[in-house]
Enzyme design. Structure first.
Site, short mmCIF file in Angstrom:
data_model
loop_
_atom_site.label_atom_id
_atom_site.label_comp_id
_atom_site.label_asym_id
_atom_site.label_seq_id
_atom_site.Cartn_x
_atom_site.Cartn_y
_atom_site.Cartn_z
N HIS A 1 69.49 75.48 56.72
CA HIS A 1 68.52 75.58 55.69
C HIS A 1 68.46 74.17 54.98
O HIS A 1 67.79 73.71 54.11
CB HIS A 1 68.68 76.64 54.77
N THR B 1 69.73 80.00 73.59
CA THR B 1 70.78 81.04 74.11
C THR B 1 70.10 82.28 74.56
O THR B 1 69.15 82.75 73.71
CB THR B 1 71.85 81.07 73.21
#
Lengths: 509, 466
Positions: free
Chosen positions: A480, A428
């Protein structure tokens, strides 16, 4: 008459599926849209709903592996479960079977074809009716555009399946489920003559009723005021009043055309309030906006997302571009932009850090051996994310051309579901709006997203000297749960390395 | 005090603007020179004249049609004092209504002459000379109009009078000479004609109500002549002389000869002009046009930003309902809304009996514009409802586009025409065709059926009852 239930195409790479649990039993009476069974593919589990009402005849057992398109069941007509909408037609047929049969096709049997919301994509359950191109009473030809349908992913055009006289059922702005009734078309060539006659003898229309449409698009006083305040011209509003007059309701429902909206940044064209006014404006969320909001919150809640940053010296790429951009343009007909560098650098890094290119599916991790790079594009109706497939195999030229193609389609709301689904990693670029630094949100179910930012000249220390360099901050938000810090940071450093020395891309080092 | 908007003048333009301003959340004040709110319309115009028109109409019917209806009356006579008193009550109650509306909408009323100190400051001078100043962001000038007089006929307010005095006469004139064949002259002429006065109308042009469709003027002349009116067309008034109770009006006819008309009262009703005296427009630089009207743009804003003007004081028809539309328009514009005023669809009304009402284009205008049109006409003679009430004069005329059938103008003279014209306005706001209206059910028996019949006639020349 029986309707065969086949395995639908559930995804481009899926050729066979496993029959899961049947929710209905053989011989059950089912209604339209009722859940029949679950199907398992190598990617996901899908639900299959009945396309019609009737008695279910099961042909494939649980656990069977069948090809896409295979017949797994049929729905037999009849019984009390017949759809209400079908009932009158059925009655009419039984009342005068001979007559109906004899009346052959297209002779204006009075048959009414119901046009319903088609299944536009696997994850789409409801759509919003957009602008009507035709109105009740219009004669439509096969393939004539009837109306636009907005889903949370894209805008589709609904076209006439048969020729005949249109009767709209759903209004602009209505939210309908898949299979919901949009309009009816009274089949028949006979009515085609009517409008023709009317146009061929305009003088006569004055005397005969209904033929005249001089007032089409005329806004009633209250409607005119509302449209003026919204800044919408009457010509862009479909009047639903008598002979196409614009009613107050039409004006209230009228929205700016996407093209006009595009001018406003990011399609968030809040109606302009006059200075000093304390009037609030409430607007219904589009289904795209609703989906965006739901998904973004879901990602925040369901992943362990965090962001790592780095910065990249853009000078080498800028020098390279300056040197070759004219020749590149001349040879390929497309500009050499930054996107090809970033896409290629990302692909290289993804191949080296496969967990960044993976996603969690239940208790398994799915690693991709290819790089389908999603690119976030600001479209008139909101953010869309078309996918550059197999970007790892593409040349710079191919990437640039694909980016241009997708961006143009996004601007015109022409992206298909296929072009937006899949994707293993997202890039992005908030830099085009001037963003210096941001923490992008992962495009689920992907596990990571790279945020590009604006290029700013900053004093940098290079070999003990202060040098002014065009710098860009890079951000990598990642999940994560499957990507460890070593991989995420390593990935981003690798991207930085490749961008600061693009010749590495050539050599793969 | 400080306001968002101050309105000068409390006629139908001003008070409606004030209410609408308050409704849209503006802190509003209204300044009125006279002790009574409502302006010309409520005090010396529409409302009192209608009160007298209704009273005189009753008398006229009692004297002329009751016998046919089968009602015998003896010793029928006019009590003009009571009529004027009742008219006064009607006015008072209506004005009280405006006072209530000001209070209800929390609009501050200042009594006194409003004038500009600067574009944001208005000085109000009370009748006793006391002054106060009010601050404001915006001003709406709604000071209306005053009757015009002509030099050869100086108004003395006793024998040579304007409409204001005509509403308060203490006797029924023997011979009322009305100068001007427009709306006001004909309405007030009707009042006294019905009460027994001989009425002579002296008109410079060759038709009555010249701004309206010619067909209406002709029919109205016919009907009023039957009621006893005398008309002198193409007569230019050159002088007037009062001797005791007699007034002599001198007028030059088309051949240039001077004729003398003797009567006991002369009503000068040749029109009205914009009234801006005392506003001190020069102080703020608000421009007026050659006819003394305040110059405004399409948004009714004057040459000075923040100062607006509406109603009779600006260009356009001098009608209360036109002023009301403009008052609403400006109020909404002030808060950023974008309303419209469709000036072509503001109806014109004359309260003679039969009433005259019209909206849209006249035949003369369509001819001049070269537009192809159809005419559908229906006489009240053919209406069952009109026969029952003995109101057989007049007609409804519908003009429609030749090809599209869209209604372009509706002109009617007949019973309750002033109320009936509303249907035409609605139809035309929605751009209805003549056939559209003729396909809508009209209750029977009503006067409005004639509108439908005229539409049938316009559509296809197929009226049912003719």
């Amino acid at each position: 008459m029986a309707l065969d239930i086949k395995i639908p195409a559930v995804g481009e790479s899926i050729t066979e599926v496993t029959i899961g649990k049947w929710v209905k039993k053989d011989g059950d009476t089912v209604k339209a849209d009722e859940l029949l069974l679950e199907i398992e593919s190598d990617k996901a589990t899908f639900e299959l709903n009945s396309e019609a009402a009737g008695v279910l005849r099961i042909k494939a057992k649980e656990g069977d592996v069948v090809q896409v398109g295979a017949v797994i069941a049929s729905i037999e007509d009849g019984g009390v479960a017949a759809k209400p909408a079908d009932a009158p037609a059925a009655k009419a047929e039984s009342a005068a079977p001979a007559a109906t049969k004899a009346a052959a096709p297209s002779a204006g049997t009075g048959e009414v074809k119901e046009i319903k919301v088609p299944a536009v994509g696997e994850s789409i359950s409801e759509v919003t009716i957009g602008t009507w191109a035709k109105k009740t009473g219009d004669f439509v030809q096969v393939e004539d555009l009837l109306c636009e349908i907005e889903s949370d992913k894209a805008t589709f055009e609904l076209r006439a399946e048969v020729a005949g006289t249109l009767e709209t059922v759903a209004k602009q702005g209505d939210v309908l489920p898949i299979g919901g009734l949009v309009c009816k078309i009274k089949v028949g060539a006979g009515s085609a003559a009517a409008p023709q006659a009317a146009t061929s003898a305009p003088a006569a229309t004055a005397a005969s009723s209904g033929g005249s449409d001089y007032a089409k698009g005329h806004a009633a006083p209250a409607a005119a005021k509302i449209l003026d305040e919204k800044g919408i011209s009457t010509s862009s509003v479909q009047g639903t009043g008598k002979d196409g007059r614009i009613t107050k309701e039409d004006a209230q429902n009228a929205q700016n055309k996407p093209v006009e909206k595009a001018a406003a940044s990011n399609g968030v064209s809040a109606p302009k309030a006059p200075a000093g006014s304390r009037v609030d404006d409430r607007q219904k969320m589009t289904s795209l906006r609703k989906t965006i909001s739901r998904r973004l919150v879901a990602v925040k809640n369901e992943t362990a997302m965090l962001t790592t940053f780095n910065e990249v010296n853009m000078k080498p790429i800028m020098d390279l571009r300056a040197k070759h951009k004219d020749a590149f343009k001349e040879k390929n007909g497309v500009n050499l932009g930054f996107m090809s560098f970033f896409t290629k650098a990302v692909c290289q890094a993804l191949l080296e850090y496969p967990s960044v290119n993976a996603y969690i599916d239940g208790e398994e991790i799915v690693y991709h051996n290819y790089c389908d790079v999603s690119i976030a594009v600001s479209a008139p109706k909101g953010l869309v994310v078309p996918v550059i497939r197999n970007a790892e195999t593409m040349s710079f030229v191919e990437v640039e051309k694909e980016v241009v193609r997708l961006a143009l389609k996004a601007r015109d709301n022409k992206l298909t579901i296929d072009e937006m689904s899949g994707g293993t990693f997202t890039i992005t670029n908030g830099g085009i709006f001037g963003s210096m630094m941001s923490t992008p949100i992962i495009n689920a179910p992907q596990s990571a997203i790279l945020g590009m930012h604006n290029i700013v000249e900053r004093p940098m220390a290079v070999s003990g000297q202060v040098v002014i360099l065009p710098m860009m901050y890079l951000a990598l938000s990642y999940d994560h749960r499957i990507i460890d810090g070593r991989e995420s940071v390593g990935f981003l450093v690798r991207v930085k390395q490749l961008l600061e020395d693009p010749t590495r891309l050539l050599l793969g080092v | 005090m400080s306001y968002d908007v101050v309105i000068i003048g409390s006629g139908p333009g001003g008070y409606v603007a004030a209410i609408r301003c308050a409704q849209v959340g503006l802190k509003t004040a209204i300044v009125e020179k006279y002790s009574s709110l409502g302006g010309t319309c409520l005090n010396v115009g529409c409302i009192p004249s209608k009160a007298l028109l209704d009273s005189s109409e009753h008398y006229h019917n009692a004297a002329h049609t009751f016998k046919t209806h089968g009602i015998e009356l003896k010793d029928l006579k006019v009590d003009l004092g009571q009529m004027i008193k009742r008219k006064g009550d009607v006015v008072k109650q209506t004005v009280d209504g405006i006072n209530f509306l000001m209070k209800k909408n929390k609009i501050d009323v200042y009594t006194g002459m409003g004038s500009f100190v600067n574009k944001n400051k208005i000085k109000v001078t009370a009748a006793d000379g006391k002054t106060q100043e009010i601050e404001t962001k915006n001003v709406i000038i709604a000071t209306g109009s005053k009757p015009i007089s002509i030099p050869p006929v100086p108004i003395d307010k006793k024998r040579i009078i304007t409409s204001t005095e005509a509403l308060n006469l203490t006797e029924v004139p023997k011979h009322l000479i009305v100068i001007g064949g427009g709306v006001i002259g004909l309405e007030l002429g009707s009042v006294y004609s019905r009460l027994g006065a001989k009425v002579t109308v002296v008109e410079f042009l060759d038709t009555l109500i010249p701004a309206m469709d010619r067909g209406l003027g002709r029919e109205l002349q016919k009907v009023l002549s039957k009621q006893g009116f005398e008309f002198l067309f193409k007569h230019k008034v050159v002088g007037a002389e009062t001797k005791g109770k007699e007034v002599t009006v001198k007028a030059e006819n088309a051949e240039g000869q001077v004729v003398e008309i003797k009567g006991d009262y002369v009503l000068v009703a040749i029109g009205r002009k914009a009234y801006t005296e005392g506003l001190n427009l020069e102080a703020v630089g608000v421009k007026v046009d050659e006819r003394g009207r305040v110059d405004v743009n399409d948004h009714l804003e004057t040459s000075v930003p923040g100062i607006y003007a509406i109603g009779d004081v600006v260009k356009g028809a001098m009608l209360a309902h036109k002023a009301e539309e403009e008052g609403t328009f400006v109020a909404e514009r002030l808060v950023g809304q974008k309303p419209h005023v469709n000036y072509n669809l503001i109806p014109g009304v004359v309260y003679t009996w039969p009433e005259v009402a019209a909206v849209g284009y006249t035949e003369e205008q369509l001819k001049e514009a070269g537009r192809a049109y159809k005419v559908g006409s229906f006489p009240f003679k053919a209406s069952g409802r009109a026969r029952a009430s003995m109101d057989l004069d007049g007609f409804v005329k519908v003009l429609a586009d030749k090809t599209t059938d869209e209604i372009l103008g509706v002109h009617m003279i007949g019973p309750r025409a002033a109320d009936m014209i509303a249907e035409a306005v609605v139809a035309m706001e929605f751009r209805a065709s003549a056939e559209d209206v003729s396909r809508m059910s009209h209750a029977h028996p009503t006067f409005t059926e004639s509108m439908r019949e005229a539409c049938l006639a316009a559509t296809d020349n197929r009226p049912i009852h003719m």
